[in-house]
Design a protein around this motif. Structure first.
Motif, PDB file in Angstrom:
ATOM      1  N   ASP A 187      28.211  53.409  89.314  1.00  0.00           N
ATOM      2  CA  ASP A 187      29.381  52.536  89.457  1.00  0.00           C
ATOM      3  C   ASP A 187      28.961  51.079  89.567  1.00  0.00           C
ATOM      4  OD1 ASP A 187      31.144  54.627  89.329  1.00  0.00           O
ATOM      5  OD2 ASP A 187      31.362  54.819  91.501  1.00  0.00           O
ATOM      6  N   PHE A 189      30.082  48.070  87.110  1.00  0.00           N
ATOM      7  CA  PHE A 189      30.751  46.871  87.601  1.00  0.00           C
ATOM      8  C   PHE A 189      30.003  45.610  87.170  1.00  0.00           C
ATOM      9  CE2 PHE A 189      32.270  49.457  91.518  1.00  0.00           C
ATOM     10  CZ  PHE A 189      33.175  50.134  90.735  1.00  0.00           C
ATOM     11  N   SER A 196      36.137  50.332  81.157  1.00  0.00           N
ATOM     12  CA  SER A 196      36.730  49.167  81.806  1.00  0.00           C
ATOM     13  C   SER A 196      38.242  49.267  81.749  1.00  0.00           C
ATOM     14  CB  SER A 196      36.259  47.877  81.139  1.00  0.00           C
ATOM     15  OG  SER A 196      36.802  46.771  81.819  1.00  0.00           O
ATOM     16  N   TYR A 252      39.925  48.320  84.772  1.00  0.00           N
ATOM     17  CA  TYR A 252      40.243  47.675  86.029  1.00  0.00           C
ATOM     18  C   TYR A 252      41.132  46.457  85.795  1.00  0.00           C
ATOM     19  CZ  TYR A 252      36.416  50.555  87.633  1.00  0.00           C
ATOM     20  OH  TYR A 252      35.612  51.617  87.923  1.00  0.00           O
ATOM     21  N   PRO A 260      42.003  41.011  88.654  1.00  0.00           N
ATOM     22  CA  PRO A 260      41.430  40.586  89.940  1.00  0.00           C
ATOM     23  C   PRO A 260      40.154  41.359  90.296  1.00  0.00           C
ATOM     24  CG  PRO A 260      43.792  40.806  90.154  1.00  0.00           C
ATOM     25  CD  PRO A 260      43.428  41.347  88.797  1.00  0.00           C
ATOM     26  N   TYR A 261      40.098  42.644  89.974  1.00  0.00           N
ATOM     27  CA  TYR A 261      38.884  43.420  90.218  1.00  0.00           C
ATOM     28  C   TYR A 261      37.751  42.922  89.325  1.00  0.00           C
ATOM     29  CZ  TYR A 261      41.421  47.033  92.858  1.00  0.00           C
ATOM     30  OH  TYR A 261      42.140  47.722  93.784  1.00  0.00           O
ATOM     31  N   VAL A 262      38.070  42.656  88.074  1.00  0.00           N
ATOM     32  CA  VAL A 262      37.059  42.179  87.130  1.00  0.00           C
ATOM     33  C   VAL A 262      36.485  40.848  87.613  1.00  0.00           C
ATOM     34  CG1 VAL A 262      36.677  41.412  84.756  1.00  0.00           C
ATOM     35  CG2 VAL A 262      38.065  43.434  85.190  1.00  0.00           C
ATOM     36  N   VAL A 285      36.172  39.952  90.753  1.00  0.00           N
ATOM     37  CA  VAL A 285      35.253  40.294  91.846  1.00  0.00           C
ATOM     38  C   VAL A 285      33.933  40.804  91.270  1.00  0.00           C
ATOM     39  CG1 VAL A 285      34.877  41.869  93.799  1.00  0.00           C
ATOM     40  CG2 VAL A 285      37.084  40.743  93.519  1.00  0.00           C
ATOM     41  N   PHE A 286      34.011  41.631  90.233  1.00  0.00           N
ATOM     42  CA  PHE A 286      32.784  42.111  89.572  1.00  0.00           C
ATOM     43  C   PHE A 286      31.980  40.939  89.027  1.00  0.00           C
ATOM     44  CE2 PHE A 286      35.304  46.148  88.193  1.00  0.00           C
ATOM     45  CZ  PHE A 286      35.321  46.593  89.501  1.00  0.00           C
ATOM     46  N   CYS A 329      27.287  44.966  97.758  1.00  0.00           N
ATOM     47  CA  CYS A 329      28.133  45.985  97.145  1.00  0.00           C
ATOM     48  C   CYS A 329      28.004  47.333  97.861  1.00  0.00           C
ATOM     49  CB  CYS A 329      27.774  46.122  95.672  1.00  0.00           C
ATOM     50  SG  CYS A 329      29.020  46.980  94.712  1.00  0.00           S
TER      51      CYS A 329
END
Length: 98
Positions: free
Chosen positions: A37, A41, A59, A61, A64-66, A68-69, A84
């Motif tokens: 994972d 990410f 992908s 997500y 907003p998650y992307v 953060v990644f 992480c």
């Protein structure tokens, strides 16, 4: 049992139970091989930073998650991997007031 002694005993138990996980994190950082994972990410985040296609294989997500990644993939890899892997565990411990 006195309350201070009980808290100290609980803290010692948490540290003892976390020791194998901390060893795992150290080995993951040392070998530069994170969990699947984490690698996914970082791949998604680096594609966003480089202006590449974000929504491709593995992908799904939301943006907003992307983002953060992307922050995690921008950090130096050992720091990124440690954060992480540690932040969710520390958050869970704080929520449960261990």
């Amino acid at each position: 049992m006195p309350k201070n002694k009980q808290k100290l005993l609980k803290l010692a138990a948490v540290i003892l139970l976390l020791t194998p996980y901390l060893i795992y994190i150290g080995l993951a950082i040392h070998t530069n091989r994170g969990p699947v994972d984490y690698e996914t990410f970082m791949n998604i985040g680096s594609r966003l930073l480089s202006g590449g296609e974000v929504y491709g294989e593995n992908s799904y997500y939301p943006m907003p998650y992307v983002m953060v990644f992307a922050v995690f993939s921008w950090l130096p890899r050992p720091i990124s991997m440690a954060l992480c892997l540690l932040v969710p565990v520390i958050t869970a411990l704080l929520i449960t007031k261990a």
